[in-house]
Scaffold this motif. Structure first.
Motif, mmCIF file in Angstrom:
data_model
loop_
_atom_site.group_PDB
_atom_site.id
_atom_site.type_symbol
_atom_site.label_atom_id
_atom_site.label_comp_id
_atom_site.label_asym_id
_atom_site.label_seq_id
_atom_site.Cartn_x
_atom_site.Cartn_y
_atom_site.Cartn_z
ATOM 1 N N VAL A 266 23.401 -0.926 -5.634
ATOM 2 C CA VAL A 266 21.956 -0.892 -5.893
ATOM 3 C C VAL A 266 21.684 -1.202 -7.363
ATOM 4 N N GLN A 267 20.862 -2.232 -7.584
ATOM 5 C CA GLN A 267 20.561 -2.684 -8.935
ATOM 6 C C GLN A 267 19.123 -2.399 -9.361
ATOM 7 N N TYR A 268 18.245 -2.199 -8.391
ATOM 8 C CA TYR A 268 16.837 -1.969 -8.732
ATOM 9 C C TYR A 268 16.186 -1.062 -7.692
ATOM 10 N N ILE A 269 15.422 -0.089 -8.173
ATOM 11 C CA ILE A 269 14.658 0.807 -7.300
ATOM 12 C C ILE A 269 13.218 0.767 -7.759
ATOM 13 N N ASP A 270 12.297 0.402 -6.869
ATOM 14 C CA ASP A 270 10.890 0.364 -7.235
ATOM 15 C C ASP A 270 10.410 1.774 -7.575
ATOM 16 N N ASP A 271 9.463 1.849 -8.521
ATOM 17 C CA ASP A 271 8.963 3.143 -8.977
ATOM 18 C C ASP A 271 8.429 4.008 -7.843
ATOM 19 N N ASN A 272 7.887 3.379 -6.796
ATOM 20 C CA ASN A 272 7.289 4.129 -5.694
ATOM 21 C C ASN A 272 8.177 4.196 -4.454
ATOM 22 N N ALA A 273 9.443 3.878 -4.605
ATOM 23 C CA ALA A 273 10.343 3.843 -3.454
ATOM 24 C C ALA A 273 10.412 5.180 -2.734
ATOM 25 N N PHE A 274 10.343 6.275 -3.471
ATOM 26 C CA PHE A 274 10.483 7.609 -2.883
ATOM 27 C C PHE A 274 9.216 8.443 -3.049
ATOM 28 N N SER A 275 8.069 7.789 -3.109
ATOM 29 C CA SER A 275 6.816 8.528 -3.291
ATOM 30 C C SER A 275 6.594 9.500 -2.137
ATOM 31 N N GLY A 276 6.220 10.730 -2.477
ATOM 32 C CA GLY A 276 5.963 11.742 -1.466
ATOM 33 C C GLY A 276 7.195 12.456 -0.966
ATOM 34 N N CYS A 277 8.351 12.171 -1.571
ATOM 35 C CA CYS A 277 9.586 12.855 -1.180
ATOM 36 C C CYS A 277 9.801 14.091 -2.055
ATOM 37 N N GLY A 278 10.722 14.948 -1.639
ATOM 38 C CA GLY A 278 11.057 16.132 -2.420
ATOM 39 C C GLY A 278 12.547 16.211 -2.630
ATOM 40 N N ILE A 279 13.136 15.128 -3.053
ATOM 41 C CA ILE A 279 14.595 15.047 -3.193
ATOM 42 C C ILE A 279 15.088 16.051 -4.241
ATOM 43 N N GLU A 280 16.128 16.779 -3.887
ATOM 44 C CA GLU A 280 16.673 17.798 -4.779
ATOM 45 C C GLU A 280 17.978 17.365 -5.451
ATOM 46 N N GLU A 281 18.666 16.403 -4.843
ATOM 47 C CA GLU A 281 19.959 15.989 -5.395
ATOM 48 C C GLU A 281 20.158 14.498 -5.183
ATOM 49 N N ILE A 282 20.558 13.801 -6.249
ATOM 50 C CA ILE A 282 20.832 12.367 -6.172
ATOM 51 C C ILE A 282 22.270 12.108 -6.616
ATOM 52 N N ASP A 283 23.016 11.435 -5.755
ATOM 53 C CA ASP A 283 24.402 11.086 -6.059
ATOM 54 C C ASP A 283 24.484 9.564 -6.169
ATOM 55 N N TYR A 284 24.708 9.067 -7.381
ATOM 56 C CA TYR A 284 24.789 7.620 -7.610
ATOM 57 C C TYR A 284 26.228 7.234 -7.884
#
Length: 489
Positions: free
Chosen positions: A410-428
């Motif tokens: 993954v090289q690019y994520i739009d600013d609104n890709a996860f709008s309205g989510c409540g993500i608690e943990e991100i593993d990149y």
């Protein structure tokens, strides 16, 4: 004596348990103390609840009663409310749902302006008028149903609502308004991007009366001559007005055209904004190999059924193919580096995928390395290896997602890709997430409850239970102690 001792021990243990409990759901209900009401007019809402039911004693929603409330998501108005005054819900950016009571007769000027989360609305039959910029610059506003009883809608009531579809009876006042509204949308050459800018609030006249003429007269006269455009100042912002007749227009196949029906000046490497907006006769297209960008609303609400996108295409902007209802298949080239919000929203391609009507396997709609949409419901999501781009709103409102795993591809994520989510943990998998993606995205994830915000939220939740929970715990503990001491005596 033994029973008293056991009862005392029980109360002390119960006190310890209560101290650890979060606030009960009942504590979250709207309290009467959250409302300031005078003679039936709701002057101000002071609460912090996401869902607000206005008391049945209210007949008027007062001026600025909910203004700039960024917490409220749902409003329910009782049938007793007959009027919504100016700026009542102005700037409630997270307001998504509003239920209007059957007693409502008018929606005031600027009442729902800048409510960026609002998507749909049904106007009750008793309503007769919708005021100046009442729903202006609600960038996600997609559908409104207006009954034939409405006989007065100010021309700019829905200004800036470029996604809006007006549902009404044929031949009604609203039907005529809708047709004029769509034509005006086509003719706007340059406009404020509602996603990026907030329209300034106009001062309330002393007599409380607004008119289009009074607002216009407060602006400097535009200068029109043999120029490409002119400007006006509204509040503290400049509005650019382009003179379409002086602009050369090039169509999407890079052929010079004398058409001057509106839109930005086109160049060979770009399909300009609204090039085929609401063009129902436009059904197929092979985009020129020179094109690198497709502008906002370029093909929105057109009759497009088939399109061939060229290798070399890089950017697909906001709502470019929005509501192309017959566009059932799209192949994105591997050269695409950015896809903005609603670019393919309500196309047959995305809708068929989301509703399971196509042959796509899995929960991800991916084309050319672009993850366009997600239809799963898991609390842990592993994005497939090979995805390069995550499009705007691809995971919108999937608040069940708690953990997200992102591959190094993954090289690019739009600013609104996860709008309205409540993500608690991100593993990149590509290393430090904050080093790879820009600050704006990180701030957005934190705002939505991701990463470091989760522990903070938990801490706030625990702190918020103090008054009731701790008092109850203290009473139980003291009672238990008294019972134990009574045994000793």
């Amino acid at each position: 004596m033994k029973k008293r001792r056991l009862f005392g021990a029980f109360m002390m243990i119960l006190a310890l348990i209560v101290m650890l409990l979060p606030a009960a759901e009942a504590d979250a209900e709207t309290s009467a103390s959250d409302f300031t009401i005078e003679n039936g007019e709701l002057i101000k809402y002071k609460g912090t609840e996401k869902t607000v039911s206005v008391p049945k004693t209210v007949t008027v929603i007062g001026e600025s009663a909910f203004e700039k409330n960024t917490v409220v998501e749902k409003i329910v108005l009782p049938n007793s409310v007959t009027q919504i005054n100016a700026y009542a819900f102005w700037g409630c950016e997270n307001l998504k749902s509003v239920t209007l009571g059957s007693g409502l007769t008018s929606v005031g000027d600027f009442a729902f302006m800048n409510c960026s989360g609002l998507e749909t609305m049904t106007i009750p039959k008793n309503v007769r008028s919708i005021g100046i910029q009442a729903f202006a610059y609600c960038e996600r506003f997609e559908d409104i149903t207006i009954p034939p009883e409405v006989t007065d809608i100010r021309e700019d009531a829905f200004e800036g609502d470029y996604l809006l579809n007006i549902h009404c009876e044929e031949g009604s006042y609203a039907d005529k308004y809708a047709k004029d509204f769509y034509e005006r949308q086509k003719d706007i050459s340059v406009y404020h991007d509602p996603v990026q800018e907030e329209t300034p609030k106009l001062d309330v006249p002393l007599d409380g009366v607004y008119s289009g003429d009074s607002i216009q007269s407060s602006l400097p006269q535009e200068i029109i001559g043999e120029v490409f455009g002119s400007t006006k100042v509204v509040g503290n912002q400049a509005v650019i007005l382009m003179q379409n007749s002086n602009l050369p227009v090039i169509d999407s196949s890079s052929q010079i055209s004398s058409d001057s029906s509106g839109g930005e000046p086109e160049v060979p490497w770009r399909v300009s904004e609204r090039t085929h907006y609401r063009d129902e006769d436009f059904t197929e297209c092979t985009v020129s190999s020179d094109v690198r960008e497709i502008g906002r609303f370029a093909y929105a609400r057109s009759g497009l059924r088939d399109i061939v996108l060229p290798d070399g295409l890089e950017t697909i902007e906001y709502a470019a193919f929005y509501h192309c209802d017959f566009l059932a298949d799209v192949e994105l080239p591997e050269t695409v580096t950015a896809v903005s919000s609603k670019a393919f929203a309500h196309t047959a391609w995305v809708d068929n995928f989301m509703n399971g009507r196509d042959q796509t396997e899995g929960d991800f709609l991916i084309s050319g390395g672009v993850l366009v949409a997600y239809r799963g419901n898991m609390d842990e999501v592993l994005i497939p290896e090979g995805v390069r781009i995550i499009a705007g709103e691809a995971f919108a409102d999937h608040n069940e997602i708690k953990k997200l795993s992102i591959p190094a591809s993954v090289q690019y994520i739009d600013d609104n890709a996860f709008s309205g989510c409540g993500i608690e943990e991100i593993d990149y998998a590509g290393g430090d997430f904050s080093d790879k993606f820009d600050d704006m995205l990180i701030e957005e994830q934190i705002r939505l409850g991701a990463m470091d915000a989760a522990p903070a939220y938990a801490s706030n939740a625990a702190g918020g239970v103090f008054p009731f929970t701790w008092i109850a715990a203290a009473v139980l503990f003291m009672g238990g102690s008294a019972c134990m001491l009574w045994k000793i005596r």
